[in-house]
Motif scaffolding. Structure first.
Motif, mmCIF file in Angstrom:
data_model
loop_
_atom_site.group_PDB
_atom_site.id
_atom_site.type_symbol
_atom_site.label_atom_id
_atom_site.label_comp_id
_atom_site.label_asym_id
_atom_site.label_seq_id
_atom_site.Cartn_x
_atom_site.Cartn_y
_atom_site.Cartn_z
ATOM 1 N N ALA A 34 -6.556 -5.959 -5.356
ATOM 2 C CA ALA A 34 -6.762 -5.397 -4.017
ATOM 3 C C ALA A 34 -5.528 -4.623 -3.560
ATOM 4 O O ALA A 34 -5.649 -3.557 -2.939
ATOM 5 C CB ALA A 34 -7.113 -6.498 -3.023
ATOM 6 N N LEU A 82 -6.434 -5.553 5.622
ATOM 7 C CA LEU A 82 -7.099 -4.643 4.691
ATOM 8 C C LEU A 82 -7.190 -3.247 5.275
ATOM 9 O O LEU A 82 -7.400 -3.084 6.482
ATOM 10 C CB LEU A 82 -8.523 -5.130 4.406
ATOM 11 C CG LEU A 82 -8.702 -6.581 3.966
ATOM 12 C CD1 LEU A 82 -10.182 -6.880 3.767
ATOM 13 C CD2 LEU A 82 -7.912 -6.866 2.703
ATOM 14 N N HIS A 93 -15.020 -7.657 0.943
ATOM 15 C CA HIS A 93 -13.764 -8.205 0.411
ATOM 16 C C HIS A 93 -13.583 -9.649 0.858
ATOM 17 O O HIS A 93 -13.166 -10.503 0.071
ATOM 18 C CB HIS A 93 -12.570 -7.353 0.840
ATOM 19 C CG HIS A 93 -12.428 -6.104 0.039
ATOM 20 N ND1 HIS A 93 -11.870 -6.093 -1.215
ATOM 21 C CD2 HIS A 93 -12.791 -4.834 0.316
ATOM 22 C CE1 HIS A 93 -11.887 -4.855 -1.685
ATOM 23 N NE2 HIS A 93 -12.443 -4.076 -0.785
#
Length: 117
Positions: A34, A82, A93
């Motif tokens: 990520a 994020l 996610h």
């Protein structure tokens, strides 16, 4: 847009039980992927409430309460910031992370920018 994903303590986390080495490896791999993709801007866990304090303000008076706190499921265990295009992407996610970590509840909230105010 930036979103904050907050996951909550489990009783085991509050008791200081760490994920297994296999779980830690899977979480680390997901976090690394990520981060490398540019989605994960920041993410950290926090210590159990026994190592913290809570401040309550009533009528201008501040009361400091040392941990631990009674209801572990109401305590934040960690967060991630994020950078994604939509709430739906942030939720996806968060879903993947929840399944890796085995938490029961996560909150996903958009981070307000100064221009939003």
């Amino acid at each position: 847009m930036r979103y904050m994903v907050m996951h909550y303590q489990t009783e085991a986390m509050e008791d200081g039980v760490l994920p297994s080495p296999e779980e830690q490896a899977a979480i680390g791999q997901y976090m690394q992927e990520a981060a490398l993709s540019g989605v994960l801007l920041s993410g950290e866990g926090v210590a159990p409430s026994s190592a913290g304090a809570r401040l309550e303000v009533t009528d201008g008076e501040v009361r400091v309460i040392d941990g631990p706190f009674a209801e572990a499921k109401e305590l934040i265990a960690g967060f991630a910031i994020l950078e994604v295009d939509s709430l739906a992407e942030a939720v996806e996610h968060a879903r993947r992370f929840a399944l890796l970590v085995g938490v029961e509840r996560l909150d996903v909230r958009r981070v307000l920018e100064f221009s939003d105010l």
